[in-house]
Design a protein around this motif. Structure first.
Motif, short mmCIF file in Angstrom:
data_model
loop_
_atom_site.label_atom_id
_atom_site.label_comp_id
_atom_site.label_asym_id
_atom_site.label_seq_id
_atom_site.Cartn_x
_atom_site.Cartn_y
_atom_site.Cartn_z
N GLU A 128 0.57 -1.07 0.07
CA GLU A 128 0.05 0.09 0.32
C GLU A 128 0.55 1.20 -0.20
O GLU A 128 0.91 2.22 -0.75
N ARG A 129 1.83 1.16 0.55
CA ARG A 129 2.59 2.40 0.74
C ARG A 129 3.80 2.88 -0.45
O ARG A 129 3.92 3.70 -1.32
N ALA A 130 3.56 1.53 -1.42
CA ALA A 130 3.87 1.26 -2.73
C ALA A 130 3.14 2.45 -3.63
O ALA A 130 3.72 3.01 -4.81
N ARG A 131 2.16 1.43 -3.74
CA ARG A 131 1.36 1.68 -4.36
C ARG A 131 0.73 3.64 -4.20
O ARG A 131 0.72 4.61 -5.52
N ALA A 132 0.98 3.96 -3.40
CA ALA A 132 0.93 5.50 -2.46
C ALA A 132 1.77 6.20 -3.34
O ALA A 132 1.95 7.46 -3.52
N GLU A 133 3.16 5.41 -2.82
CA GLU A 133 4.04 6.82 -3.86
C GLU A 133 4.04 6.81 -5.36
O GLU A 133 4.24 7.61 -5.82
N GLN A 134 3.61 5.53 -6.01
CA GLN A 134 3.50 5.73 -7.27
C GLN A 134 2.42 6.40 -7.97
O GLN A 134 2.77 7.58 -9.29
N THR A 135 1.24 6.63 -6.93
CA THR A 135 0.22 7.29 -7.20
C THR A 135 0.90 9.46 -7.22
O THR A 135 0.53 10.05 -7.82
N ALA A 136 1.65 9.02 -5.79
CA ALA A 136 2.25 10.59 -5.41
C ALA A 136 3.37 11.20 -7.21
O ALA A 136 3.40 12.05 -7.26
N ARG A 137 3.69 9.68 -7.15
CA ARG A 137 5.03 10.38 -8.46
C ARG A 137 3.59 10.24 -10.13
O ARG A 137 4.27 11.80 -10.08
N LEU A 138 3.20 10.07 -10.40
CA LEU A 138 1.91 10.41 -11.04
C LEU A 138 1.11 11.29 -11.87
O LEU A 138 1.53 11.92 -12.05
N VAL A 139 1.04 11.52 -10.18
CA VAL A 139 -0.26 13.16 -9.94
C VAL A 139 0.91 13.87 -10.22
O VAL A 139 0.77 15.49 -10.71
N GLU A 140 2.48 14.83 -9.48
CA GLU A 140 3.16 14.64 -10.21
C GLU A 140 3.92 15.53 -11.17
O GLU A 140 3.51 16.19 -11.78
N LEU A 141 4.15 14.07 -11.85
CA LEU A 141 4.00 13.64 -13.30
C LEU A 141 3.28 15.23 -14.16
O LEU A 141 3.46 15.98 -15.12
N ASP A 142 1.64 14.77 -13.71
CA ASP A 142 0.27 15.09 -14.65
C ASP A 142 0.74 16.67 -14.07
O ASP A 142 0.16 17.57 -15.03
N ARG A 143 1.01 17.17 -12.88
CA ARG A 143 0.93 18.27 -12.39
C ARG A 143 2.51 19.28 -13.27
O ARG A 143 2.09 20.50 -14.19
N ARG A 144 2.96 18.55 -13.80
CA ARG A 144 4.13 19.44 -14.96
C ARG A 144 4.08 19.40 -15.84
O ARG A 144 4.27 20.52 -16.83
N GLN A 145 3.06 18.44 -16.59
CA GLN A 145 2.68 18.40 -17.57
C GLN A 145 1.90 19.35 -17.92
O GLN A 145 1.75 20.25 -19.30
N ALA A 146 0.85 19.98 -17.08
CA ALA A 146 -0.05 20.89 -16.92
C ALA A 146 0.47 22.02 -16.95
O ALA A 146 0.77 22.39 -17.46
N VAL A 147 1.55 22.04 -15.97
CA VAL A 147 2.55 23.62 -15.63
C VAL A 147 3.27 23.94 -17.78
O VAL A 147 3.31 25.05 -18.02
N GLY A 148 3.81 22.85 -18.29
CA GLY A 148 4.22 22.48 -19.31
C GLY A 148 3.79 23.08 -20.48
O GLY A 148 3.98 24.22 -21.38
N LEU A 149 2.70 22.67 -20.15
CA LEU A 149 2.01 23.13 -21.79
C LEU A 149 0.51 24.55 -21.51
O LEU A 149 -0.22 25.00 -21.69
N GLY A 150 1.05 25.06 -19.42
CA GLY A 150 0.41 26.55 -19.28
C GLY A 150 -1.18 26.06 -18.89
O GLY A 150 -2.06 26.74 -19.31
N LEU A 151 -1.33 24.75 -18.81
CA LEU A 151 -2.73 24.46 -18.56
C LEU A 151 -3.14 24.74 -16.90
O LEU A 151 -2.03 24.96 -16.21
N PRO A 152 -3.46 24.94 -15.86
CA PRO A 152 -4.59 24.50 -14.36
C PRO A 152 -3.62 23.14 -13.85
O PRO A 152 -3.32 22.60 -14.58
N ALA A 153 -2.53 23.91 -13.08
CA ALA A 153 -2.23 22.66 -12.62
C ALA A 153 -3.00 21.90 -11.48
O ALA A 153 -3.78 21.95 -10.67
N PRO A 154 -2.66 20.44 -11.74
CA PRO A 154 -3.68 19.33 -10.78
C PRO A 154 -3.46 20.07 -9.58
O PRO A 154 -2.63 19.78 -8.97
N PRO A 155 -4.88 19.70 -8.86
CA PRO A 155 -4.17 19.88 -7.41
C PRO A 155 -3.08 18.89 -6.34
O PRO A 155 -3.66 17.95 -7.06
N PRO A 156 -2.89 19.19 -5.88
CA PRO A 156 -1.61 18.22 -5.19
C PRO A 156 -2.63 16.83 -4.02
O PRO A 156 -3.71 17.19 -3.59
N ALA A 157 -2.02 15.67 -4.57
CA ALA A 157 -2.35 14.58 -3.97
C ALA A 157 -1.94 14.90 -2.69
O ALA A 157 -1.58 14.60 -1.84
#
Length: 193
Positions: free
Chosen positions: A164-193
């Motif tokens: 469960e810790r590993a899944r939570a860490e993986q989810t947090a990494r995916l959210v961070e990647l989504d946030r970075r992509q959104a910022v890179g495209l000029g879109l509003p960043a998703p809320p932090p997990a």
């Protein structure tokens, strides 16, 4: 975890506590429990006790060696006449083998302890000639099956928590990647997990 208060230090303290408890039992005159060999000097029971305590000290660094050493010690103790202190410390060895050993080890220990319980029960019934012989299997259940089942339960809980810790860490990494992509495209960043 290499510090004295870490895992290794706790293992040594647990081994010392087992030895101290066994020595207290010896000092109180409770050894041996099953004296089918009254000619054996009581001090000889201290050797298997010391060996099984060393096995406890090896529980994390060499779980297979710990199990092998502890099993040899308890069998030697039983051959001498059987002492409660060594058997009690051996229950810790069984528990530790399930928690720190391989999945194959705990599966094999479960098979062996259940098999010995059934065998003890069958022998007891044959010797007694009635249902009261079932009690012959009880010591194996208490000193074998229960520590193994407890160790399996703790191990499964620990493994589930790690997954469960590993899944939570993986989810947090995916959210961070989504946030970075959104910022890179000029879109509003998703809320932090």
């Amino acid at each position: 975890m290499g510090s004295w208060g870490g895992g290794r230090g706790r293992d040594v303290l647990l081994a010392c506590a087992g030895l101290a408890g066994g020595l207290v039992m010896y000092g109180l005159g409770t050894q041996p429990q099953l004296s089918w060999r009254p000619d054996v000097p009581e001090t000889l029971f201290l050797l298997p006790l010391a060996v099984v305590c060393v096995a406890v000290g090896l529980r994390r660094v060499a779980s297979r060696a710990s199990l092998a050493l502890g099993t040899v010690a308890v069998l030697a103790d039983l051959a001498l006449g059987g002492s409660l202190a060594t058997v009690l410390v051996y229950t810790q060895v069984l528990y530790d083998a399930c928690v720190f050993g391989s999945a194959r080890t705990w599966r094999r220990l479960l098979q062996v302890t259940v098999g010995l319980s059934v065998l003890g029960t069958a022998v007891g019934v044959l010797l007694k000639g009635d249902w009261r012989g079932v009690g012959f299997g009880a010591p194996v259940v208490l000193a074998g099956v229960l520590p193994v089942l407890t160790g399996i339960s703790v191990r499964q809980y620990r493994d589930q928590a790690a997954a469960e810790r590993a899944r939570a860490e993986q989810t947090a990494r995916l959210v961070e990647l989504d946030r970075r992509q959104a910022v890179g495209l000029g879109l509003p960043a998703p809320p932090p997990a």
